[in-house]
Scaffold this active site. Structure first.
Site, PDB file in Angstrom:
ATOM      1  N   TYR A 180       0.832  -1.202   0.000  1.00 57.53           N
ATOM      2  CA  TYR A 180       0.000   0.000   0.000  1.00 57.53           C
ATOM      3  C   TYR A 180       0.866   1.252   0.000  1.00 57.53           C
ATOM      4  O   TYR A 180       2.051   1.217   0.316  1.00 57.53           O
ATOM      5  CB  TYR A 180      -0.978   0.016   1.189  1.00 57.53           C
ATOM      6  N   CYS A 181       0.243   2.357  -0.386  1.00 59.96           N
ATOM      7  CA  CYS A 181       0.864   3.685  -0.317  1.00 59.96           C
ATOM      8  C   CYS A 181      -0.257   4.638   0.097  1.00 59.96           C
ATOM      9  O   CYS A 181      -1.166   4.235   0.811  1.00 59.96           O
ATOM     10  CB  CYS A 181       1.527   4.061  -1.644  1.00 59.96           C
ATOM     11  N   SER A 182      -0.220   5.869  -0.364  1.00 58.71           N
ATOM     12  CA  SER A 182      -1.280   6.821  -0.003  1.00 58.71           C
ATOM     13  C   SER A 182      -2.613   6.450  -0.634  1.00 58.71           C
ATOM     14  O   SER A 182      -3.633   6.381   0.041  1.00 58.71           O
ATOM     15  CB  SER A 182      -0.898   8.238  -0.433  1.00 58.71           C
ATOM     16  N   ILE A 195      -3.616   3.908   2.216  1.00 63.19           N
ATOM     17  CA  ILE A 195      -3.835   4.280   3.620  1.00 63.19           C
ATOM     18  C   ILE A 195      -4.935   5.330   3.743  1.00 63.19           C
ATOM     19  O   ILE A 195      -5.624   5.390   4.754  1.00 63.19           O
ATOM     20  CB  ILE A 195      -2.515   4.741   4.303  1.00 63.19           C
TER      21      ILE A 195
END
Length: 165
Positions: free
Chosen positions: A96-98, A125
């Site tokens: 995951y990232c932003s 996130i």
């Protein structure tokens, strides 16, 4: 009764159109060469996976998903990351990232390296926090803070406290 129905309809429409806009954003930036996993599925009690955070260390240090490993994006090293993963290449891995854009690139590299059970967290996130799931700080304590990357991307974070530094 009619007011309750109209209220429900407005909430449903907001959620649907918000989801539709996120779909459009991800279609614009992603190649869809990695399967998505929803935040709801990942949050299920019996859902277990290795969590890899593809954001930079300064973002990770503000908050992250509990038990996630920070692997970075600009500093990502495939060989170093693989050394931290189980030998079983069928182990479930969620990157995951932003929002799910940088994480797709990293997840695809893991797939190309032979990992067969790799997913990209849909909405990253931001979507996790928008759905009221917990994030933690570097001490493992729950926090409302989420690094919002920048003002343009931060508009996708609807809940929590946006941090830009």
């Amino acid at each position: 009764m009619k007011n309750i129905f109209l209220f429900f309809l407005s909430i449903s429409s907001f959620s649907f159109f918000g989801q539709e806009k996120l779909d459009n954003l991800l279609k614009t930036w992603n190649k869809r060469n990695v399967p998505y996993i929803s935040v709801e599925t990942l949050a299920m009690p019996k859902s277990t996976a290795i969590l890899l955070d593809a954001r930079e260390l300064e973002e990770f240090n503000v908050s992250h998903l509990q038990n996630a490993l920070c692997i970075g994006y600009n500093t990502f090293d495939l060989k170093e990351t693989i050394s931290k993963l189980p030998k079983d290449k069928n182990t479930k891995i969620v990157v995951y990232c932003s929002l799910g854009i940088r994480s797709e690139t990293i997840a695809h590299q893991l797939i190309q390296a032979g990992y067969t059970n790799v997913f990209n967290l849909y909405g990253g996130i931001f979507e996790w926090k928008n759905n009221d799931f917990q994030v933690v700080d570097t001490l493992g304590k729950p926090t409302e803070k989420v690094h919002a990357f920048n003002k343009s991307w931060g508009k996708w974070l609807k809940k929590g406290k946006k941090i830009y530094d």
